[in-house]
Design an enzyme around this catalytic site. Structure first.
Site, PDB file in Angstrom:
ATOM      1  N   GLU A   1      67.157  98.322 -12.517  1.00 19.56           N
ATOM      2  CA  GLU A   1      67.862  98.510 -13.789  1.00 19.56           C
ATOM      3  C   GLU A   1      68.303  99.969 -13.912  1.00 19.56           C
ATOM      4  OE1 GLU A   1      69.645  97.670 -16.050  1.00 19.56           O
ATOM      5  OE2 GLU A   1      68.571  96.705 -17.707  1.00 19.56           O
ATOM      6  N   ASP A   2      69.331 100.214 -14.712  1.00 17.43           N
ATOM      7  CA  ASP A   2      69.798 101.581 -14.908  1.00 17.43           C
ATOM      8  C   ASP A   2      68.885 102.362 -15.849  1.00 17.43           C
ATOM      9  OD1 ASP A   2      70.531 100.054 -17.113  1.00 17.43           O
ATOM     10  OD2 ASP A   2      72.638 100.691 -17.118  1.00 17.43           O
TER      11      ASP A   2
END
Ligand code: IMP
Ligand code: MG
Length: 180
Positions: A98-99
């Site tokens: 995930e960012d």
């Protein structure tokens, strides 16, 4: 695009260095396992692209796109799957990439959802962590940088779909967030 930026928070060099460390940890921990990397679209793609090139063990890639209802910068907690995984993850060792984690609601939902599909293990790797507004408990296994509670863009992260192509993590000028 550059004139929209107030300042660079994390440079390309810092990101590159951190990715080397994360990839070394992941390569060591998943040796001999059935690793599938699940990227969360779209924010994680830039990070994921650089990360997987540094991982030197066999792996497969899959992608999922989720959205929370509402269009503010706050997550509502109700998560919807816009694009599901292509393949079954039963018996696989899943690493979600995930960012950024903010409230934690997105990843909390995603983790529970993927767990119910019979994965052998599920871990989380995030480039950025904003721990201050956490609403749901999420155990982060691989973390790039912890940042203050401010909105950032670049290196995959967007504001209204823009700025994903900036090569570093930046803070926008206040006038970009308001009155546009
Ligand atoms: P959470 O459910 O609150 O943890 O939301 C995480 C998602 O919100 C991320 O995957 C991003 O898409 C978005 N998000 C949270 N903070 C930021 C930010 O500072 N910049 C860009 N997107 C963000
Ligand atoms: Mg995201």
């Amino acid at each position: 695009m550059r004139d929209s930026i107030e300042r660079v928070l994390i440079t390309q060099q810092q990101i590159e260095h951190k990715i080397e460390e994360l990839a070394a940890d992941i390569s060591r921990d998943y040796r001999g396992k059935n690793l599938v990397i699940v990227g969360v679209l779209k924010g994680a793609v830039v990070f994921l692209g650089d990360l997987v090139k540094k991982i030197d063990i066999p792996l497969t890639l899959d992608f999922i796109a989720v959205s929370s209802y509402g269009n503010t910068t706050e997550t509502s907690g109700v998560v919807r799957i816009l694009k599901d995984l292509d393949n079954s993850i039963e018996g696989m060792d899943v690493l979600i990439v995930e960012d950024i984690i903010d409230s934690g609601l997105t990843l909390n939902y995603l983790q529970e959802n993927l767990r119910s599909r019979g994965a052998s293990s599920i871990r989380i790797c995030t480039l950025l962590d904003k721990p201050y507004r956490r609403k749901a408990d999420v155990k982060v296994d691989y973390k790039g940088f912890e940042i203050e509670d401010e909105f950032v863009v670049g290196y995959g992260l967007d504001f209204a779909e823009r700025f994903r192509n900036l090569p570093e993590i930046c803070v926008l000028k206040p006038e970009e967030y308001n009155g546009r």
